[in-house]
Design an enzyme around this catalytic site. Sequence first.
Site, PDB file in Angstrom:
ATOM      1  N   LYS A 156       0.883  -1.174   0.000  1.00 17.48           N
ATOM      2  CA  LYS A 156       0.000   0.000   0.000  1.00 17.48           C
ATOM      3  C   LYS A 156       0.917   1.219   0.000  1.00 17.48           C
ATOM      4  O   LYS A 156       1.236   1.776   1.057  1.00 17.48           O
ATOM      5  CB  LYS A 156      -0.932  -0.038   1.218  1.00 17.48           C
ATOM      6  CG  LYS A 156      -2.071   0.966   1.141  1.00 17.48           C
ATOM      7  CD  LYS A 156      -3.089   0.716   2.236  1.00 17.48           C
ATOM      8  CE  LYS A 156      -4.070   1.865   2.375  1.00 17.48           C
ATOM      9  NZ  LYS A 156      -4.949   2.085   1.235  1.00 17.48           N
TER      10      LYS A 156
HETATM   11  C1  LIG Z   1      -6.429  -0.005  -4.101  1.00 18.13           C
HETATM   12  C2  LIG Z   1      -7.182  -0.504  -2.915  1.00 18.13           C
HETATM   13  N1  LIG Z   1      -7.784  -1.703  -2.988  1.00 18.13           N
HETATM   14  C3  LIG Z   1      -8.489  -2.194  -1.934  1.00 18.13           C
HETATM   15  C4  LIG Z   1      -8.611  -1.489  -0.759  1.00 18.13           C
HETATM   16  C5  LIG Z   1      -9.366  -2.068   0.382  1.00 18.13           C
HETATM   17  O1  LIG Z   1      -8.481  -2.470   1.401  1.00 18.13           O
HETATM   18  P1  LIG Z   1      -8.902  -2.433   2.932  1.00 18.13           P
HETATM   19  O2  LIG Z   1     -10.153  -3.242   3.057  1.00 18.13           O
HETATM   20  O3  LIG Z   1      -7.767  -3.027   3.654  1.00 18.13           O
HETATM   21  O4  LIG Z   1      -9.141  -1.016   3.271  1.00 18.13           O
HETATM   22  C6  LIG Z   1      -7.995  -0.235  -0.647  1.00 18.13           C
HETATM   23  C7  LIG Z   1      -8.074   0.540   0.596  1.00 18.13           C
HETATM   24  O5  LIG Z   1      -7.189   0.504   1.389  1.00 18.13           O
HETATM   25  C8  LIG Z   1      -7.263   0.264  -1.746  1.00 18.13           C
HETATM   26  O6  LIG Z   1      -6.678   1.462  -1.680  1.00 18.13           O
END
Ligand SMILES: Cc1ncc(COP(=O)(O)O)c(C=O)c1O
Length: 314
Positions: A156
């Site tokens: 991330k």
């Molecule tokens: C590109 C992306 N995909 C999926 C998610 C969903 O991830 P999470 O459920 O951990 O927030 C996020 C958010 O963090 C994201 O930025």
Amino acid sequence: MPIQSTPNIWFNGFLIPWEKAQIHIMSHVVHYGSSVFEGIRCYTQPNGAGIFRLGEHMQRLLDSAKIYRMPLPYTLEQLNSAVVDLVEANGVAPCYIRPIAIRGYGEIGVTPKGCPIDIYVANFPWGKYVAGDNGADVCVSSWNRLAPNTMPSLAKAGANYMNSQLIRMEADVNGYVEGIALDVNGYLSEGSGENLFIVRNGTIYTTPLANSVLSGITRDSVLTLARHMGMTVVEQALPREMLYIADEVFFTGTAAEVTHIRSVDRILVGKDGTIGPITKQLADEFFAIVNGLKPDRFNWLTPVKVRVEQPVGA
Ligand SMILES: Cc1ncc(COP(=O)(O)O)c(C=O)c1O
């Protein structure tokens, strides 16, 4: 929505005033996008407040940093405590929590040698992310998600969100609330900041990690709930047209939580775009747990002592 400031930000082990959390324009992160971060929600329950899956989020921060060879000088336990200390010091719940590790001010050049790694955690009130109480109207983006072996999707990283911005801005300009991106091979990937789920003939499908998605913690939570509720779940590569013949489509994410999708490319999902029974069951179960209306049977909530109960702005 403008950011609502809170009194403190955690910075390298100490709480500092919100307005003092500043970086130099020549910091490595400003020029080369070298940051990894998290987004976490803290919910209120009838008897207090709890941070949702704190350990999993902070482990993902450590994993993102590891991929980018950014050694963070804190253990998982220390990072978890930092978040709890900050939320308790600021006394704002429900809230959104943003831990971020950046390469700071030191030397110039792409190689980050000589640039310090600085860690910050902020928290602030934040409401609904994907608009549309009756479901989200979304499109398939003309932008692809990150190709394998270019920018790692499982990290991330701040830089990945340049791609997310393209997806989201294009959707916005064309009158949609969000875009769904395909991967470089034309298979469904995810939204700009959400994982994607499709329901067809009673089976729940979601795109696997190999299709350039983030390993979403809400995705994992919904998969866990679905399996415990006896639903059939399949993680497999999905063609774009599954969206148009799906019975139900929904997004998951920390910001988006569980958001039902009403239409894709102006084609109504299912019969009439209303929320389907499986999405509703999963959303109800998710919100019942995080809002403390049902027992926290998976130990997802880390309790925090907050004296002030502030509602999140819409
Ligand atoms: C590109 C992306 N995909 C999926 C998610 C969903 O991830 P999470 O459920 O951990 O927030 C996020 C958010 O963090 C994201 O930025």
